[in-house]
Design an enzyme around this catalytic site. Structure first.
Site, PDB file in Angstrom:
ATOM      1  N   ASP A 101      -6.951   4.170  -4.546  1.00 49.78           N
ATOM      2  CA  ASP A 101      -7.657   3.984  -3.269  1.00 49.78           C
ATOM      3  C   ASP A 101      -8.318   5.344  -2.998  1.00 49.78           C
ATOM      4  O   ASP A 101      -8.540   6.121  -3.954  1.00 49.78           O
ATOM      5  CB  ASP A 101      -6.678   3.566  -2.145  1.00 49.78           C
ATOM      6  CG  ASP A 101      -7.396   3.047  -0.904  1.00 49.78           C
ATOM      7  OD1 ASP A 101      -7.828   1.894  -0.904  1.00 49.78           O
ATOM      8  OD2 ASP A 101      -7.549   3.813   0.078  1.00 49.78           O
ATOM      9  N   LYS A 152       0.868  -1.179   0.000  1.00 49.58           N
ATOM     10  CA  LYS A 152       0.000   0.000   0.000  1.00 49.58           C
ATOM     11  C   LYS A 152       0.897   1.219   0.000  1.00 49.58           C
ATOM     12  O   LYS A 152       2.063   1.142   0.411  1.00 49.58           O
ATOM     13  CB  LYS A 152      -0.894   0.011   1.248  1.00 49.58           C
ATOM     14  CG  LYS A 152      -2.168   0.795   1.068  1.00 49.58           C
ATOM     15  CD  LYS A 152      -3.219  -0.028   0.355  1.00 49.58           C
ATOM     16  CE  LYS A 152      -4.433   0.765  -0.019  1.00 49.58           C
ATOM     17  NZ  LYS A 152      -5.519  -0.123  -0.504  1.00 49.58           N
TER      18      LYS A 152
HETATM   19  P1  NDP Z   1     -13.045   7.519  -2.992  1.00 50.51           P
HETATM   20  O1  NDP Z   1     -12.007   8.508  -2.728  1.00 50.51           O
HETATM   21  O2  NDP Z   1     -13.541   7.332  -4.372  1.00 50.51           O
HETATM   22  O3  NDP Z   1     -14.326   7.772  -2.076  1.00 50.51           O
HETATM   23  C1  NDP Z   1     -14.251   7.794  -0.686  1.00 50.51           C
HETATM   24  C2  NDP Z   1     -15.609   8.196  -0.151  1.00 50.51           C
HETATM   25  O4  NDP Z   1     -15.626   8.063   1.255  1.00 50.51           O
HETATM   26  C3  NDP Z   1     -15.951   9.641  -0.449  1.00 50.51           C
HETATM   27  O5  NDP Z   1     -17.343   9.761  -0.615  1.00 50.51           O
HETATM   28  C4  NDP Z   1     -15.482  10.374   0.803  1.00 50.51           C
HETATM   29  O6  NDP Z   1     -16.169  11.587   1.030  1.00 50.51           O
HETATM   30  C5  NDP Z   1     -15.796   9.348   1.857  1.00 50.51           C
HETATM   31  N1  NDP Z   1     -14.837   9.458   2.963  1.00 50.51           N
HETATM   32  C6  NDP Z   1     -13.498   9.260   2.900  1.00 50.51           C
HETATM   33  N2  NDP Z   1     -12.933   9.462   4.091  1.00 50.51           N
HETATM   34  C7  NDP Z   1     -13.933   9.777   4.908  1.00 50.51           C
HETATM   35  C8  NDP Z   1     -13.996  10.093   6.268  1.00 50.51           C
HETATM   36  N3  NDP Z   1     -12.900  10.113   7.043  1.00 50.51           N
HETATM   37  N4  NDP Z   1     -15.201  10.367   6.792  1.00 50.51           N
HETATM   38  C9  NDP Z   1     -16.318  10.343   6.027  1.00 50.51           C
HETATM   39  N5  NDP Z   1     -16.327  10.055   4.722  1.00 50.51           N
HETATM   40  C10 NDP Z   1     -15.155   9.776   4.179  1.00 50.51           C
HETATM   41  O7  NDP Z   1     -12.478   6.138  -2.404  1.00 50.51           O
HETATM   42  P2  NDP Z   1     -12.926   4.657  -2.739  1.00 50.51           P
HETATM   43  O8  NDP Z   1     -14.384   4.596  -2.975  1.00 50.51           O
HETATM   44  O9  NDP Z   1     -12.008   4.111  -3.736  1.00 50.51           O
HETATM   45  O10 NDP Z   1     -12.572   3.944  -1.355  1.00 50.51           O
HETATM   46  C11 NDP Z   1     -13.540   3.776  -0.310  1.00 50.51           C
HETATM   47  C12 NDP Z   1     -13.088   2.645   0.597  1.00 50.51           C
HETATM   48  O11 NDP Z   1     -12.972   1.434  -0.173  1.00 50.51           O
HETATM   49  C13 NDP Z   1     -11.732   2.812   1.266  1.00 50.51           C
HETATM   50  O12 NDP Z   1     -11.761   2.172   2.520  1.00 50.51           O
HETATM   51  C14 NDP Z   1     -10.775   2.040   0.345  1.00 50.51           C
HETATM   52  O13 NDP Z   1      -9.615   1.620   1.012  1.00 50.51           O
HETATM   53  C15 NDP Z   1     -11.672   0.865  -0.021  1.00 50.51           C
HETATM   54  N6  NDP Z   1     -11.333   0.133  -1.231  1.00 50.51           N
HETATM   55  C16 NDP Z   1     -11.179   0.750  -2.427  1.00 50.51           C
HETATM   56  C17 NDP Z   1     -10.916   0.016  -3.566  1.00 50.51           C
HETATM   57  C18 NDP Z   1     -10.824   0.628  -4.923  1.00 50.51           C
HETATM   58  O14 NDP Z   1     -10.679  -0.125  -5.880  1.00 50.51           O
HETATM   59  N7  NDP Z   1     -10.932   1.931  -5.075  1.00 50.51           N
HETATM   60  C19 NDP Z   1     -10.721  -1.439  -3.501  1.00 50.51           C
HETATM   61  C20 NDP Z   1     -10.982  -2.003  -2.210  1.00 50.51           C
HETATM   62  C21 NDP Z   1     -11.254  -1.235  -1.123  1.00 50.51           C
HETATM   63  P3  NDP Z   1     -15.844  12.912   0.156  1.00 50.51           P
HETATM   64  O15 NDP Z   1     -16.488  12.675  -1.174  1.00 50.51           O
HETATM   65  O16 NDP Z   1     -16.468  14.025   0.907  1.00 50.51           O
HETATM   66  O17 NDP Z   1     -14.363  12.985   0.075  1.00 50.51           O
HETATM   67  O1  2IT Z   2      -7.854  -1.886  -1.076  1.00 50.40           O
HETATM   68  C1  2IT Z   2      -7.750  -2.314  -2.248  1.00 50.40           C
HETATM   69  O2  2IT Z   2      -7.872  -3.504  -2.521  1.00 50.40           O
HETATM   70  C2  2IT Z   2      -7.468  -1.350  -3.309  1.00 50.40           C
HETATM   71  N1  2IT Z   2      -7.421  -0.152  -3.038  1.00 50.40           N
HETATM   72  C3  2IT Z   2      -7.215  -1.808  -4.706  1.00 50.40           C
HETATM   73  C4  2IT Z   2      -5.811  -2.324  -4.874  1.00 50.40           C
HETATM   74  C5  2IT Z   2      -5.411  -2.641  -6.289  1.00 50.40           C
HETATM   75  O3  2IT Z   2      -4.210  -2.883  -6.468  1.00 50.40           O
HETATM   76  O4  2IT Z   2      -6.233  -2.651  -7.207  1.00 50.40           O
END
Ligand code: NDP
Ligand code: 2IT
Length: 451
Positions: free
Chosen positions: A166, A126
């Site tokens: 992420d 990460k």
């Molecule tokens: P994004 O940046 O696209 O979206 C994050 C969302 O969560 C936004 O709506 C944001 O609000 C909100 N958010 C973030 N931090 C906070 C906080 N501290 N309090 C309240 N709301 C918060 O990220 P992702 O959708 O990609 O990621 C979301 C989760 O999924 C994370 O835990 C990430 O690690 C996990 N994840 C992501 C993957 C991926 O492929 N992208 C894969 C697997 C897991 P705002 O819009 O106001 O910023």
């Molecule tokens: O938490 C996760 O699995 C991710 N943010 C995606 C990692 C990746 O390499 O696609």
């Protein structure tokens, strides 16, 4: 003292404020795998835990960049290369002001076991920065990404370490990061995943995590003999990549997602969310959910400063299935109590470690179908590996092919986790099932590869 407590005691020195979330993730895994450690002494003999909880290396670097006022800005960048027993280091980059070494260690540690569960040849890593993309211009994002890659390029490679997105890192950031990598190295290779489709990205990578979480839930509900999601009210938190695509898939299968949230507030549209508008607000305009109620006055918006003292309003909405998709530790004990009281049947973690340990304990003791992050959100990294595979063979897969393979992967993970739990005497406990199955795969590879 049981075997888990004995092992945890060895790692007490990891328990400091910065490491709090890492320690939380580690503790959960050690409690889960106790039956495995008891059944086979080789894991203790080969000191697997001691070797697994320390990253292979942590790269920390300075990122300097010029903002739009030509002022020099300084941020910190990181890459935590945790474990490559099963394949090249693989995992996303997070750009968020809260990022520090402890958060990236927790995410990297979870990633090792998640990636193992996919059955694909990928190790765990990460990275990220305390850079805040919010309110920055496109040029500022580009300049930061260039500065970040100027350092990071030395440590990554298509067969060495393959970053992705992420929180705060989507196709735009990956595009700039990849562009800089190419400029510095003159190589066009699959060194990053989540690239835009027209220069090497995989179809369906943006959708993969959210869609995968829904596929996992369908499979889990079937195995557990519960009613499917069709026609059921679902609550979702977050409004980013994962949340919006979970909402999309839920709508496609006839479920009714009614909520989402961002860092400023929570939205509840009891008639079902208008996803087109949500995408326009959150993905195109990068705006606030508050804008939604301007055109949908029946929907309810609760700003953060009106949240109750304890608990999050999104989990107080009655639902059949809940999907926390925002961030770590967003769902506390009170939230779990509210969900259970309101008749929730299943909880699927789209985000990484969104549920606090006390909440998980309640879900498990109340026989809620609980899908832990490292199993349920593995669809994102699985499609990342499909992207690596397409890049390595200079080929392109159709949307249907990727979708079919994603669905198969999620069903396979779900079955393996359920079976492992049964084998180790904790039937229905997907937390223990996922931790044991993931750990065993990595540990056996580490033993076979020597020290
Ligand atoms: P994004 O940046 O696209 O979206 C994050 C969302 O969560 C936004 O709506 C944001 O609000 C909100 N958010 C973030 N931090 C906070 C906080 N501290 N309090 C309240 N709301 C918060 O990220 P992702 O959708 O990609 O990621 C979301 C989760 O999924 C994370 O835990 C990430 O690690 C996990 N994840 C992501 C993957 C991926 O492929 N992208 C894969 C697997 C897991 P705002 O819009 O106001 O910023
Ligand atoms: O938490 C996760 O699995 C991710 N943010 C995606 C990692 C990746 O390499 O696609």
């Amino acid at each position: 003292m049981g075997i888990a407590e004995k092992e945890i005691k060895k790692f007490e020195n990891h328990n400091c404020a910065e490491n709090a979330v890492f320690y939380q993730a580690m503790e959960e895994v050690i409690y889960s795998i106790a039956p495995l450690l008891e059944s086979d002494e080789k894991y203790i003999k080969y000191a697997i835990l001691e070797r697994l909880v320390v990253p292979d290396r942590i790269i920390k670097f300075k990122v300097t960049w010029l903002d739009d006022n030509n002022k020099i800005q300084v941020n910190t960048g990181y890459r935590v290369q945790f474990n490559n027993a099963l394949g090249p280091y693989k995992g996303g980059l997070r750009f968020h002001p809260t990022v520090n070494e402890g958060i990236l260690k927790f995410l990297g540690f979870e990633q090792i076991l998640k990636n193992a569960l996919t059955g694909l040849p990928i190790g765990g890593a990460k990275g990220g920065s305390d850079f805040d993309p919010k309110g920055k211009s496109d040029f500022e994002i580009m300049k930061f990404c260039s500065g970040f890659m100027t350092e990071l390029h030395k440590y990554i490679g298509a067969r060495m370490d393959v970053p992705a997105g992420d929180i705060g890192v989507g196709a735009r950031e990956i595009g700039y990061l990849y562009g800089e990598y190419k400029k510095i190295t003159s190589t066009y290779e699959g060194v990053m995943t989540g690239k835009p489709f027209f220069f090497g990205g995989s179809l369906m990578r943006p959708e993969a995590t959210g869609y995968g979480a829904v596929y996992f839930t369908e499979s889990m509900l079937e195995i557990e003999g519960k009613e499917p999601l069709t026609g059921k009210i679902c609550t979702v938190s977050g409004a980013g990549n994962v949340a919006l695509h979970a909402i999309e898939k839920l709508q496609q299968i006839g479920a009714i997602p009614v909520s989402c949230s961002d860092s400023k507030g929570t939205l509840h549209d009891a008639r079902g969310l208008d996803l087109k508008l949500l995408k326009e607000i959150k993905l195109k305009r990068r705006g606030s959910l508050q804008e939604y109620v301007k055109s949908h006055s029946e929907a309810k918006y609760i700003p953060v400063d009106e949240y109750p003292q304890d608990g999050h309003p999104v989990w107080d909405i009655p639902c059949y299935a809940a999907f926390p998709c925002a961030t770590q530790n967003e769902l506390c004990e009170t939230d779990a109590k509210n969900l259970i009281t309101n008749g929730c049947v299943s909880v699927t973690e789209g985000a990484n470690m969104p549920s606090r340990p006390e909440a998980i304990e309640l879900f498990l003791s109340h026989k809620i179908c609980f899908a832990p992050a490292k199993a349920a959100n593995a669809g994102g990294v699985a499609v990342s590996e499909f992207e690596m595979s397409q890049n390595a063979s200079m080929s392109r897969w159709s949307f249907e092919k990727v979708d079919t393979k994603l669905k198969e992967t999620m069903q396979m993970i779900c079955k393996r986790v359920a079976l492992t739990a049964k084998d180790y005497g904790v039937e229905g406990n997907y937390v223990d099932g996922a931790n044991i199955a993931g750990f065993k795969k990595v540990a056996d590879a580490m033993i076979a590869e020597g020290i």
